[in-house]
Enzyme design. Structure first.
Site, short mmCIF file in Angstrom:
data_model
loop_
_atom_site.label_atom_id
_atom_site.label_comp_id
_atom_site.label_asym_id
_atom_site.label_seq_id
_atom_site.Cartn_x
_atom_site.Cartn_y
_atom_site.Cartn_z
NE ARG A 1 -1.02 2.58 2.87
CZ ARG A 1 -0.49 3.69 3.33
NH1 ARG A 1 -0.44 4.78 2.59
NH2 ARG A 1 0.07 3.74 4.53
CG ASP A 2 3.15 4.40 2.95
OD1 ASP A 2 2.91 5.26 2.09
OD2 ASP A 2 3.57 4.67 4.09
CG HIS B 1 4.00 4.89 9.02
ND1 HIS B 1 3.29 3.89 8.38
CD2 HIS B 1 4.33 5.77 8.05
CE1 HIS B 1 3.20 4.16 7.09
NE2 HIS B 1 3.83 5.31 6.86
CG HIS C 1 7.74 7.67 4.99
ND1 HIS C 1 7.44 7.24 3.73
CD2 HIS C 1 6.61 7.54 5.71
CE1 HIS C 1 6.17 6.86 3.69
NE2 HIS C 1 5.63 7.04 4.87
CG ASN D 1 6.74 3.21 4.13
OD1 ASN D 1 6.23 3.26 3.01
ND2 ASN D 1 6.12 3.63 5.21
CB CYS E 1 3.08 10.40 1.19
SG CYS E 1 1.38 10.98 1.28
P1 HMG Z 1 -12.92 14.67 -2.18
O1 HMG Z 1 -12.58 15.00 -3.60
O2 HMG Z 1 -13.09 15.79 -1.23
O3 HMG Z 1 -14.16 13.69 -2.03
O4 HMG Z 1 -11.78 13.70 -1.66
P2 HMG Z 1 -15.53 13.54 -2.69
O5 HMG Z 1 -16.39 12.85 -1.70
O6 HMG Z 1 -15.99 14.87 -3.27
O7 HMG Z 1 -15.26 12.53 -3.90
C1 HMG Z 1 -14.62 12.87 -5.11
C2 HMG Z 1 -14.80 11.72 -6.08
O8 HMG Z 1 -14.11 10.55 -5.60
C3 HMG Z 1 -16.26 11.28 -6.25
O9 HMG Z 1 -16.38 10.79 -7.56
C4 HMG Z 1 -16.39 10.16 -5.27
O10 HMG Z 1 -17.41 9.25 -5.64
C5 HMG Z 1 -15.04 9.50 -5.35
P3 HMG Z 1 -17.20 11.60 -8.69
O11 HMG Z 1 -18.56 11.86 -8.09
O12 HMG Z 1 -16.40 12.87 -8.89
O13 HMG Z 1 -17.17 10.68 -9.85
N1 HMG Z 1 -14.66 8.85 -4.10
C6 HMG Z 1 -14.31 7.56 -4.00
N2 HMG Z 1 -14.22 6.57 -4.92
C7 HMG Z 1 -13.82 5.37 -4.45
N3 HMG Z 1 -13.51 5.11 -3.15
C8 HMG Z 1 -13.58 6.09 -2.23
C9 HMG Z 1 -14.00 7.36 -2.64
N4 HMG Z 1 -14.19 8.52 -1.98
C10 HMG Z 1 -14.60 9.41 -2.88
N5 HMG Z 1 -13.28 5.83 -0.95
C11 HMG Z 1 -11.04 11.86 -0.32
C12 HMG Z 1 -11.77 13.20 -0.34
C13 HMG Z 1 -10.77 11.52 1.12
C14 HMG Z 1 -11.93 10.81 -0.96
C15 HMG Z 1 -9.73 12.01 -1.13
O14 HMG Z 1 -9.05 13.11 -0.65
C16 HMG Z 1 -8.84 10.81 -1.04
O15 HMG Z 1 -9.18 9.74 -1.55
N6 HMG Z 1 -7.66 10.96 -0.41
C17 HMG Z 1 -6.73 9.87 -0.20
C18 HMG Z 1 -5.32 10.32 -0.49
C19 HMG Z 1 -4.38 9.18 -0.21
O16 HMG Z 1 -4.71 8.02 -0.42
N7 HMG Z 1 -3.16 9.52 0.28
C20 HMG Z 1 -2.17 8.53 0.58
C21 HMG Z 1 -2.50 7.70 1.78
S1 HMG Z 1 -2.12 8.51 3.32
C22 HMG Z 1 -0.44 8.22 3.55
O17 HMG Z 1 0.21 7.70 2.68
C23 HMG Z 1 0.16 8.54 4.89
C24 HMG Z 1 0.42 7.30 5.75
O18 HMG Z 1 1.25 6.37 5.08
C25 HMG Z 1 1.08 7.71 7.08
C26 HMG Z 1 2.30 8.62 6.86
O19 HMG Z 1 3.28 8.18 6.22
O20 HMG Z 1 2.23 9.75 7.29
C27 HMG Z 1 -0.91 6.58 6.08
MG MG Z 2 3.43 6.49 5.01
#
Ligand code: HMG
Ligand code: MG
Length: 287
Positions: free
Chosen positions: A13-14, A205, A207, A247, A238
């Site tokens: 995933r990450d 966690h 990086h 990571n 990320c």
């Molecule tokens: P948004 O644009 O505000 O949300 O995003 P929305 O509700 O307006 O949805 C936009 C579109 O996405 C819509 O589609 C939704 O249906 C669709 P449209 O109507 O335009 O066709 N949608 C989805 N589709 C499938 N599955 C879903 C979903 N949600 C909405 N779950 C949202 C808000 C949270 C969805 C967006 O910002 C997002 O997906 N963000 C995730 C970003 C991400 O994955 N970042 C990396 C992971 S975090 C990380 O790596 C850090 C970590 O490792 C720890 C660290 O290292 O610090 C964990």
């Molecule tokens: Mg991470």
């Protein structure tokens, strides 16, 4: 008796979420299947986020359907909202993870919400997970530094971590997202967090952008943390933290912990094979 430390494998995933090109679903499945034989209790296998935001993770359902589940391994996935939770449920994920940040800049960039809004959004996910008896892990990103807001106050991390615990999270994974937090900053952060959340409910966690992850793991060990996230081959980064590299590599954390007298329960020859596979996938992507 040597003390056990759990390494949670987050590479599929990450790691893979950050690759420039799309990695074939069958390659992701092959990596997870290999990791499933390495002795991990948990593998973060997928992410049910918006495919518009992170196209690399759009095939989470197909990945989960294609893997061969091993006994004793729990497969985790990220679920930022109810839409993600429903997809994770359909994919029969064993544990889900919500993800918040300790800084407003990263929260907005990563999940398009303020910290308060994100916690409101997580509440129904927590309730649904409880109904389905699915444990929820919670991440806090940017626990020392934020790419948008700069240094993050330890108290801000402790606040968000405590609020996530109150929401019902079973574990808080503290994300040093940028990978260059100093040992002093990690120490100050953990001093604040452990006043609000017991160390046995925390995961580190880290990086490894600046090569400080192993030193920071040592700091976390000294605070009683016994769970660490890592990615084979040092995959990762990320998409919403420019410059954040991979990571910390699972194979390095495993050797580091074992040299310090801890047990990880991992089979090093399989971990090394998986690291090689992960690096080859990355190589394919950059061709
Ligand atoms: P948004 O644009 O505000 O949300 O995003 P929305 O509700 O307006 O949805 C936009 C579109 O996405 C819509 O589609 C939704 O249906 C669709 P449209 O109507 O335009 O066709 N949608 C989805 N589709 C499938 N599955 C879903 C979903 N949600 C909405 N779950 C949202 C808000 C949270 C969805 C967006 O910002 C997002 O997906 N963000 C995730 C970003 C991400 O994955 N970042 C990396 C992971 S975090 C990380 O790596 C850090 C970590 O490792 C720890 C660290 O290292 O610090 C964990
Ligand atoms: Mg991470």
């Amino acid at each position: 008796m040597p003390e056990a430390v759990e390494i949670v494998e987050v590479g599929p995933r990450d790691g893979l979420q950050n690759e420039k090109g799309v990695i074939a679903t069958e390659d992701k499945i092959a990596l997870i299947d290999l990791l499933s034989n390495a002795g991990f209790a948990r593998i973060e296998a997928a992410s049910f986020v918006s495919p518009k935001w992170v196209p690399q993770m759009a095939d989470g359902g197909a990945v989960m359907a294609g893997i061969t589940r091993a006994d004793g391994v729990r497969y985790m996935a990220l679920t930022p909202n109810m839409q993600g939770f429903e997809r994770a449920l359909a994919a029969r994920v064993d544990q889900v993870a919500i993800f918040a940040a300790a800084s407003e800049g990263f929260s907005r960039a990563n999940i398009n919400a303020t910290i308060d809004e994100s916690l409101t959004r997580f509440a129904p996910v927590m309730a649904a997970a409880r109904d389905h008896a699915i444990p929820v892990r919670a991440y806090v990103s940017c626990v020392t530094d934020c790419p948008y807001d700069g240094p993050v106050a330890p108290g801000a991390v402790a606040d968000v971590a405590a609020r996530l615990l109150d929401l019902g999270a079973v574990e808080i994974s503290l994300g040093e997202t940028l990978g260059h937090g100093t040992a002093e900053a990690v120490d100050a952060m953990l001093t604040a967090v452990t006043k609000r959340v017991p160390a046995n409910l925390l995961a580190g966690h880290f990086h490894d952008t600046g090569g400080v992850a192993l030193a920071n793991i040592d700091v976390a060990l000294s605070h009683g943390v016994r769970i660490f996230d890592a990615a084979v081959g040092g995959l990762g980064g990320c998409p919403y933290a420019k410059g954040a590299k991979g990571n910390v590599a699972t194979e390095r954390v495993m050797r580091h912990l074992e040299a310090a007298g801890y047990t990880t329960g991992l089979r090093s020859e399989i971990v090394d094979q998986a690291a090689e596979m992960a690096r080859a996938m990355r190589g394919k992507d950059s061709e």
